[in-house]
Design an enzyme around this catalytic site. Structure first.
Site, PDB file in Angstrom:
ATOM      1  N   CYS A   1       0.835  -1.207   0.000  1.00  0.00           N
ATOM      2  CA  CYS A   1       0.000   0.000   0.000  1.00  0.00           C
ATOM      3  C   CYS A   1       0.867   1.252   0.000  1.00  0.00           C
ATOM      4  CB  CYS A   1      -0.862   0.040   1.248  1.00  0.00           C
ATOM      5  SG  CYS A   1      -1.950  -1.367   1.398  1.00  0.00           S
TER       6      CYS A   1
ATOM      7  N   ARG B   1       5.282   0.416  -6.563  1.00  0.00           N
ATOM      8  CA  ARG B   1       5.184  -0.416  -5.349  1.00  0.00           C
ATOM      9  C   ARG B   1       4.223  -1.589  -5.541  1.00  0.00           C
ATOM     10  NH1 ARG B   1       6.281   2.630  -0.281  1.00  0.00           N
ATOM     11  NH2 ARG B   1       4.691   1.372   0.739  1.00  0.00           N
TER      12      ARG B   1
ATOM     13  N   TRP C   1      -2.672  -2.632  -1.716  1.00  0.00           N
ATOM     14  CA  TRP C   1      -2.216  -3.991  -2.036  1.00  0.00           C
ATOM     15  C   TRP C   1      -2.967  -4.852  -1.035  1.00  0.00           C
ATOM     16  CZ3 TRP C   1       0.880  -6.834  -5.252  1.00  0.00           C
ATOM     17  CH2 TRP C   1       1.408  -8.040  -4.767  1.00  0.00           C
TER      18      TRP C   1
ATOM     19  N   ASN D   1      -1.502   2.105   5.776  1.00  0.00           N
ATOM     20  CA  ASN D   1      -0.559   1.121   5.266  1.00  0.00           C
ATOM     21  C   ASN D   1      -0.119   0.305   6.476  1.00  0.00           C
ATOM     22  OD1 ASN D   1       1.407  -0.234   3.904  1.00  0.00           O
ATOM     23  ND2 ASN D   1       2.742   1.539   3.586  1.00  0.00           N
ATOM     24  N   GLY D   2      -0.220  -1.021   6.409  1.00  0.00           N
ATOM     25  CA  GLY D   2       0.166  -1.846   7.557  1.00  0.00           C
ATOM     26  C   GLY D   2      -0.920  -2.854   7.868  1.00  0.00           C
TER      27      GLY D   2
ATOM     28  N   GLU E   1      18.841 -23.273  -2.683  1.00  0.00           N
ATOM     29  CA  GLU E   1      18.378 -21.894  -2.915  1.00  0.00           C
ATOM     30  C   GLU E   1      19.578 -20.952  -3.105  1.00  0.00           C
ATOM     31  OE1 GLU E   1      15.998 -20.036  -3.609  1.00  0.00           O
ATOM     32  OE2 GLU E   1      16.251 -18.091  -2.653  1.00  0.00           O
TER      33      GLU E   1
ATOM     34  N   LYS F   1      20.186 -18.860  -6.527  1.00  0.00           N
ATOM     35  CA  LYS F   1      20.255 -17.400  -6.523  1.00  0.00           C
ATOM     36  C   LYS F   1      21.560 -16.927  -7.145  1.00  0.00           C
ATOM     37  CE  LYS F   1      17.095 -16.674  -5.682  1.00  0.00           C
ATOM     38  NZ  LYS F   1      15.712 -16.890  -5.334  1.00  0.00           N
TER      39      LYS F   1
ATOM     40  N   GLU G   1      21.508 -17.532 -10.974  1.00  0.00           N
ATOM     41  CA  GLU G   1      20.487 -16.712 -11.621  1.00  0.00           C
ATOM     42  C   GLU G   1      20.966 -15.287 -11.882  1.00  0.00           C
ATOM     43  OE1 GLU G   1      17.095 -16.453  -9.048  1.00  0.00           O
ATOM     44  OE2 GLU G   1      15.724 -15.908 -10.649  1.00  0.00           O
TER      45      GLU G   1
ATOM     46  N   HIS H   1      29.816 -39.165  -4.350  1.00  0.00           N
ATOM     47  CA  HIS H   1      29.239 -40.119  -5.304  1.00  0.00           C
ATOM     48  C   HIS H   1      29.321 -39.603  -6.743  1.00  0.00           C
ATOM     49  CE1 HIS H   1      27.961 -42.563  -1.970  1.00  0.00           C
ATOM     50  NE2 HIS H   1      27.411 -41.492  -1.399  1.00  0.00           N
TER      51      HIS H   1
ATOM     52  N   LYS I   1       9.885 -12.615 -14.303  1.00  0.00           N
ATOM     53  CA  LYS I   1       9.428 -12.679 -12.904  1.00  0.00           C
ATOM     54  C   LYS I   1       8.339 -13.730 -12.738  1.00  0.00           C
ATOM     55  CE  LYS I   1       9.272 -11.336  -8.610  1.00  0.00           C
ATOM     56  NZ  LYS I   1      10.360 -11.888  -7.776  1.00  0.00           N
TER      57      LYS I   1
HETATM   58  O1  M6R Z   1       5.895 -17.249  -8.735  1.00  0.00           O
HETATM   59  P1  M6R Z   1       6.471 -18.579  -8.371  1.00  0.00           P
HETATM   60  O2  M6R Z   1       6.880 -18.670  -6.961  1.00  0.00           O
HETATM   61  O3  M6R Z   1       5.551 -19.714  -8.746  1.00  0.00           O
HETATM   62  O4  M6R Z   1       7.760 -18.728  -9.279  1.00  0.00           O
HETATM   63  C1  M6R Z   1       8.463 -19.923  -9.372  1.00  0.00           C
HETATM   64  C2  M6R Z   1       9.828 -19.708  -9.986  1.00  0.00           C
HETATM   65  O5  M6R Z   1       9.705 -19.275 -11.308  1.00  0.00           O
HETATM   66  C3  M6R Z   1      10.653 -18.664  -9.201  1.00  0.00           C
HETATM   67  O6  M6R Z   1      10.736 -19.024  -7.854  1.00  0.00           O
HETATM   68  C4  M6R Z   1      12.074 -18.538  -9.760  1.00  0.00           C
HETATM   69  O7  M6R Z   1      12.769 -19.727  -9.552  1.00  0.00           O
HETATM   70  C5  M6R Z   1      12.765 -17.343  -9.092  1.00  0.00           C
HETATM   71  N1  M6R Z   1      13.017 -16.318 -10.052  1.00  0.00           N
HETATM   72  C6  M6R Z   1      14.066 -17.675  -8.455  1.00  0.00           C
HETATM   73  O8  M6R Z   1      14.648 -16.564  -7.853  1.00  0.00           O
END
Ligand code: M6R
Length: 610
Positions: free
Chosen positions: A2, A27, A74, A100-101, A483, A487, A490, A506, A605
């Site tokens: 928000c 935002r 939001w 907001n909150g 993860e 990251k 990516e 292995h 995204k």
């Molecule tokens: O919107 P989602 O959580 O379903 O997205 C899944 C993946 O596309 C997403 O987590 C992707 O792996 C990220 N960009 C990683 O940082």
């Protein structure tokens, strides 16, 4: 997330408010609204959807006045509808509030002190104007009540008293009929005042006002402010306080990122708040209310997800099985969809984890799970997204909009939801449950400590020179190493593989050389000795090792080349500090390599194709 804006001064307020709302569109929001005050009149309009719709609906409104407030919403409590959009009014339509909150105890306020009020919306916010109305009335004599004019002191005191009923977080702006000013207050939600020439702007965010003024007062926790066109009064803890003006030299683009160079860094720095907001939504007075009572009958849980959300699900399996002792099966959504999966869905709750709520593979998996007869739940960050419409029920994470392609704060809120779920489903003794809740409540601080205390940049500089890395962990920290690797690859384009620490021998050992650094998560859990053993094997093959270990682990440094030290928690909660450290490591490594961090190549995204 928000956004709130307000204006009081000598110019027409509506165009200023509409422009300010446009400037904070980044935002993210789903609905919006404004209210203009002109002497005895309060004129408002709200829309679902874009600020442009609001602008075009109001183009011939003739709303004139030198005081106005506006809001972009939001959704958190209640769907994105016109009724739920802000501003919200008291029953007489004389007190308008944008917020907001999250007001944690709004339900008990509705049932208690406001039990006689009729509410229009499903929002938590609407209790605020009603409370101010009651407090204001109790402070005015009958003559004052009917005079139609109010002074700053009367309104400020009424707002202050109303705030004393609230638990949770807020940045609010209040316009009251008969008062030629605005009252604002903040608690755990940002709020700034822009200072102009015989005018003031109040907003949740600097970019909202940066085209009007660069003289900004950053309000502090629990400040209460009254602005009239010629004066500003700030009070904190019952006494007047002075706050310095800052001269902002950011560009608008810098300001949108809150002064951070990239959205990803801003969003990592929002991780403590995202955890706190998610907890606040479901945790009241030590009790968890997910609004999903049917899941207590589940004999098992199926989790489907993609990418980072899949890693959150992997971690979720450890958490739920540890706390609730319910078997959890996890499937990568794109594989599940076309597999010959055997499942009697009648006793299985299927959960789709998707921050965007729009990932095509995950939506297909949700449909497939429904086809098996499973009850379904979406765990998502986006209210009204496709996943929420498909699933029987939804649990919202409260990360706020995430703009960087790399999922960061959304991941940490997914973990938070799994802690809540595991505890909600657990049958542990009350005292043990209370200990876990206390630890969970500490997580925002723990995450903050990583941000404040850990010097990641030195490690990032080192890592940035390599082209291949491994991230290893075991148990609950195996998903966190996956993860961390995802990251890093990516956004920095370094080849990074996440692996179970015990698995390298292995096969992957063949790749270990002095040019393949290994990041090892070495939390002191039940299998610490074994993981340390794996690290010794890795070192023996010549790879440099950087450990992520607890602040007081003196043993670890004997066996590794360097240590990233994070605050100590119980092993069960260690994914939280370890995640923040790994997100920072990925960010700073990519920064060292000069990568385009917020929009990495070839990625989107939200992935809406299978
Ligand atoms: O919107 P989602 O959580 O379903 O997205 C899944 C993946 O596309 C997403 O987590 C992707 O792996 C990220 N960009 C990683 O940082």
């Amino acid at each position: 997330m928000c956004g709130i804006v307000g204006y009081v001064g000598e110019r027409e307020a509506l165009p200023i408010i509409l422009k300010a709302l446009k400037r904070i569109e980044y935002r993210g929001y789903d609905s919006c609204g404004v209210l203009v005050q002109n002497q005895g009149e309060m004129m408002g309009h709200k829309e679902v959807g874009a600020i442009d719709c609001l602008i075009s609906s109001l183009s011939k409104s003739g709303y004139e006045g030198k005081i106005a407030i506006g809001h972009s919403r939001w959704a958190t409590h209640g769907a994105p509808t016109v009724t739920n959009a802000h501003p919200h009014l008291d029953c007489n339509g004389e007190i308008a509030v944008v917020h907001n909150g999250i007001i944690e105890n709004y339900q008990s306020i509705k049932e208690g002190v406001l039990c006689d009020c009729i509410f229009q919306s499903e929002t938590d916010t609407e209790v605020i104007p009603h409370l101010i109305n009651i407090c204001l009335k109790s402070k005015l004599s009958p003559t004052e009540l009917h005079s139609g004019e109010l002074n700053a002191m009367q309104v400020k005191e009424a707002v202050k008293e109303a705030l004393s009923y609230l638990r949770g977080s807020y940045a609010i702006l209040v316009a009251v009929k008969g008062f030629d000013g605005l009252v604002a207050a903040r608690k755990e939600s940002p709020l700034i005042v822009g200072v102009g020439d015989r005018e003031f702007f109040v907003a949740s965010d600097v970019p909202a006002v940066l085209n009007q003024t660069n003289r900004i007062i950053f309000l502090e926790e629990e400040d209460l402010v009254v602005v009239e066109k010629d004066s500003i009064y700030i009070e904190n803890g019952g006494s007047e306080v002075k706050r310095e003006e800052s001269l902002i030299e950011w560009t608008i683009e810098d300001a949108e990122k809150g002064g951070y160079e990239h959205f990803m860094l801003k969003e990592i720095h929002e991780e403590p708040k995202a955890i706190r907001d998610t907890l606040m939504g479901y945790l009241t007075e030590g009790r968890i209310n997910l609004g999903l009572d049917f899941i207590v009958d589940a004999e098992s849980i199926l989790l489907v997800a993609c990418g980072t959300s899949y890693y959150a699900a992997l971690c979720g399996k450890y958490i739920i099985e540890n706390l609730a002792k319910i078997p959890v099966r996890i499937e990568v959504a794109s594989e599940f969809n076309y597999s010959d999966f055997v499942l009697d869905g009648s006793k299985v709750v299927a959960m789709a984890i998707t921050q965007s709520g729009e990932t095509a593979d995950t939506l297909t998996a949700l449909k497939k799970a429904k086809g098996y007869g499973c009850k379904t739940v979406a765990i998502t960050n986006v209210l009204g997204s496709s996943a929420t419409r498909l699933a029987d029920e939804t649990i919202y994470s409260r990360a706020g909009p995430e703009i960087g392609v790399a999922a960061t704060k959304s991941f940490i809120t997914q973990l938070t939801i799994f802690y809540l779920l595991g505890l909600f489903l657990s049958k542990m003794p009350a005292s043990v449950f209370a200990e876990h809740i206390n630890e969970l409540k500490r997580m925002p601080q723990i995450a903050q400590r990583v941000l404040d205390e850990v010097n990641i940049q030195k490690h990032a500089r080192y890592l940035s020179k390599y082209e291949h890395t491994f991230f290893v962990g075991r148990g609950i920290n195996l998903p966190i190493s996956l993860e961390g690797a995802l990251k890093l690859k990516e956004i920095s384009y370094i080849h990074a593989e996440g692996y179970a620490a015990g698995e390298l021998k292995h096969g992957p050992f063949a790749l270990l050389t002095e040019d393949t650094p290994v990041i090892a998560i070495l939390t002191r859990d039940d299998i610490y000795e074994k993981t340390l053993g794996n690290v010794k094997e890795i070192k023996a093959r010549g790879s440099p090792v950087i450990a992520i270990a607890e602040e007081d682990d003196e043993e670890v440094e004997k066996y590794v080349d360097d240590v990233i030290r994070v605050p100590r928690t119980s092993a069960l909660f260690s994914p939280i500090p370890n995640t923040v450290a790994l997100h920072l490591l990925a960010y700073w490594t990519a920064k060292e390599r000069g990568c385009e961090i917020d929009k990495p190549r070839n990625l989107a995204k939200s992935v809406t194709v299978e």
